[in-house]
Design a protein around this motif. Structure first.
Motif, PDB file in Angstrom:
ATOM      1  N   TRP A  46      38.452  38.841  45.093  1.00  0.00           N
ATOM      2  CA  TRP A  46      37.343  38.869  44.192  1.00  0.00           C
ATOM      3  C   TRP A  46      36.519  37.421  44.500  1.00  0.00           C
ATOM      4  N   HIS A  97      42.534  42.496  42.586  1.00  0.00           N
ATOM      5  CA  HIS A  97      42.828  43.161  41.149  1.00  0.00           C
ATOM      6  C   HIS A  97      42.617  44.902  41.734  1.00  0.00           C
ATOM      7  N   THR A 126      46.978  42.197  40.845  1.00  0.00           N
ATOM      8  CA  THR A 126      46.774  42.035  39.459  1.00  0.00           C
ATOM      9  C   THR A 126      45.893  43.189  38.884  1.00  0.00           C
ATOM     10  N   PHE A 160      40.118  43.007  31.659  1.00  0.00           N
ATOM     11  CA  PHE A 160      39.099  42.209  31.169  1.00  0.00           C
ATOM     12  C   PHE A 160      37.781  42.862  31.047  1.00  0.00           C
ATOM     13  N   VAL A 192      50.275  39.189  38.820  1.00  0.00           N
ATOM     14  CA  VAL A 192      49.687  38.355  38.334  1.00  0.00           C
ATOM     15  C   VAL A 192      49.047  38.876  36.837  1.00  0.00           C
ATOM     16  N   TRP A 229      46.386  37.768  33.676  1.00  0.00           N
ATOM     17  CA  TRP A 229      45.510  36.847  33.130  1.00  0.00           C
ATOM     18  C   TRP A 229      45.041  37.598  32.021  1.00  0.00           C
ATOM     19  N   GLU A 250      49.131  34.025  33.450  1.00  0.00           N
ATOM     20  CA  GLU A 250      47.980  33.103  33.858  1.00  0.00           C
ATOM     21  C   GLU A 250      47.168  32.696  32.450  1.00  0.00           C
ATOM     22  N   LYS A 270      44.538  30.804  30.103  1.00  0.00           N
ATOM     23  CA  LYS A 270      43.002  29.850  30.255  1.00  0.00           C
ATOM     24  C   LYS A 270      42.861  29.767  28.848  1.00  0.00           C
ATOM     25  N   GLU A 287      46.591  27.870  36.564  1.00  0.00           N
ATOM     26  CA  GLU A 287      45.403  27.609  37.488  1.00  0.00           C
ATOM     27  C   GLU A 287      45.093  26.225  36.952  1.00  0.00           C
ATOM     28  N   HIS A 317      41.955  25.583  34.751  1.00  0.00           N
ATOM     29  CA  HIS A 317      42.337  26.176  33.355  1.00  0.00           C
ATOM     30  C   HIS A 317      43.124  25.141  32.546  1.00  0.00           C
ATOM     31  N   ASP A 369      47.010  29.052  41.262  1.00  0.00           N
ATOM     32  CA  ASP A 369      45.843  29.265  41.655  1.00  0.00           C
ATOM     33  C   ASP A 369      45.203  27.808  41.665  1.00  0.00           C
ATOM     34  N   ASP A 425      34.519  27.644  32.822  1.00  0.00           N
ATOM     35  CA  ASP A 425      35.550  27.791  34.135  1.00  0.00           C
ATOM     36  C   ASP A 425      34.497  27.945  35.312  1.00  0.00           C
ATOM     37  N   ASP A 477      41.634  30.734  44.108  1.00  0.00           N
ATOM     38  CA  ASP A 477      41.070  31.290  43.008  1.00  0.00           C
ATOM     39  C   ASP A 477      39.868  30.406  42.670  1.00  0.00           C
TER      40      ASP A 477
END
Ligand code: GLO
Ligand code: MG
Ligand code: MG
Length: 410
Positions: A38, A76, A113, A117, A157, A159, A208, A210, A246, A249, A274, A284, A316
């Motif tokens: 990504w 992902h 992952t 989201f 992972v 998140w 992870e 955030k 991360e 984060h 990360d 972010d 990341d």
């Protein structure tokens, strides 16, 4: 004037060459550095931003990583398989294609992952009230474990950026946490089955955190909250679950990354990391490692070197929108990798530095001979504690190479 795109690309390449300091692909391959699908394929889009780059697929990302000497790739499920193809035979065709690309370019998949989201189904998070959403979530999490084993990954992972709310009182936080745990438990149980069948080790499942974004309030906002969650009794296999902190984060809530990592190290849960950069108490921005806080990064790497961290460093970050498709591979990725390696090497110099060794040893020895007398204890350390500031100055000198004789105008 460099007016054509080709001329501009040659200018960028020439100035990269003039900047010097690149590591060779062979040197880069010595590190456990992973490149996310990504990040390489990020088109520059966001809530207020239209894309500035063209889409690229896994073949290109894996080839580019292999060529530059990044030996590991992360993804992902939906970065490479459209949501509608997941859980169908089509996904295995893609997985076979990925395995071929990995083998062709001598790259390994280190982490998978599950995207929980982006798609509309996750509007209320994968731990939503509706049981059918949670059941689908479990299917997807278990499927990501299957894909991970098929691609040879060691890590998964999670998140949970949607695990929270915009408006208060709409969800029950304790239910949400239990339902989130149910999903992780399903993934771990599937992992145990598949690992046994394939004669592989189980994956390391890494949470992870955030603090905000996309939800306004997040139920597990920090790595410390994640650690409390792991040991709260709701996980059936807490030993299979650790952390993927991360860097940015933790800065986003005003945390000190080194202290966060130290707490995870003490708990034996620092499994994946990360790496990126950005600004404290802001959103972010996911800039390349070392571009904003190189001194802090040096200190983070000193801590990790000192404590023998041997997990992956996952790039990341997001190449800025101002960088072109060409620039992502000519500038963004290689410079991020090389800043990381440079900082890692400098962290090695810190460990060997005579000034720092002597200062550290003197501080640890203390002033001595105070016989429990309070005023004497204070007096015994009075001059020694000036060393704290001297250490900070020495770290700055090492960062800029002054310890190796770097001189300016005098
Ligand atoms: C977003 C996160 C995200 C995760 C990824 C892996 O802010 O950093 O990129 O790292 O989804 O689970
Ligand atoms: Mg991340
Ligand atoms: Mg981030």
């Amino acid at each position: 004037m460099a007016s054509s795109q080709t001329e501009q690309q040659s200018l960028v390449s020439r100035l990269m060459e003039m900047s010097g300091g690149s590591y060779s692909p062979e040197q880069r391959r010595k590190y456990f550095i992973s490149g996310p699908q990504w990040a390489g394929a990020y088109e520059g889009h966001a809530l207020f931003h239209a894309p500035t780059r063209e889409a690229i697929g896994y073949e290109d990302v894996i080839r580019r990583l292999g060529e530059m000497g990044v030996g590991y790739w992360t993804t992902h499920d939906t970065d490479v398989i459209p949501t509608d193809d997941l859980l169908t035979d089509k996904q295995w065709e893609t997985v076979a294609g990925i395995n071929k690309a990995l083998a062709d370019h001598d790259v390994q998949c280190s982490m998978v992952t599950c995207e929980t989201f982006h798609h509309a189904v996750w509007a209320g998070s994968p731990a939503a009230e509706a049981p059918e959403v949670r059941d689908y979530g479990k299917l997807r999490l278990r499927n990501t474990v299957d894909i991970g084993h098929e691609l040879g990954a060691q890590f998964a992972v999670y998140w949970p950026g949607t695990l929270g709310y915009m408006v208060q009182g709409a969800i029950d936080e304790t239910d949400t946490l239990r339902w989130f745990a149910d999903g992780l438990n399903a993934a771990c149980e599937r992992d145990i089955e598949v690992a046994a069948k394939k004669g592989r080790a189980t994956l390391k499942h890494c949470l992870e955190a955030k603090p905000f974004e996309p939800q306004a309030q997040i139920i597990l906002p920090t790595s410390d909250a994640m650690m409390a969650f792991i040991s709260s009794g709701v996980l059936t296999h807490p030993e299979m679950v650790g952390l993927n902190p991360e860097y940015l984060h933790e800065l986003m809530w005003g945390g000190a990354a080194r202290a966060v990592l130290a707490r995870a190290l003490l708990a034996g849960k620092l499994w994946h990391f990360d790496i990126n950069d950005g600004y404290p108490l802001k959103h972010d921005v996911d800039l390349g490692v070392g571009l904003v806080n190189p001194l802090d990064w040096l200190n983070v790497l000193v801590l990790l070197r000192t404590h023998g961290y041997d997990g992956p460093f996952n790039l990341d970050f997001k190449p800025p929108r101002t960088t072109s498709n060409f620039g992502v591979w000519e500038v963004s990725f290689p410079t991020a990798v090389d800043r990381f390696i440079t900082l890692w090497e400098i962290a090695g110099e810190v460990a060997e530095d005579e000034v720092l060794k002597q200062a550290g040893a003197a501080l640890r020895a203390g002033g001595g001979a105070a016989n429990g007398d309070l005023a004497a204890i204070v007096a015994a350390n009075r001059e020694l504690l000036t060393l704290h500031e001297l250490i900070a100055h020495r770290l700055f000198q090492i960062l800029i190479g002054q310890n190796r004789g770097r001189k300016f105008s005098v």
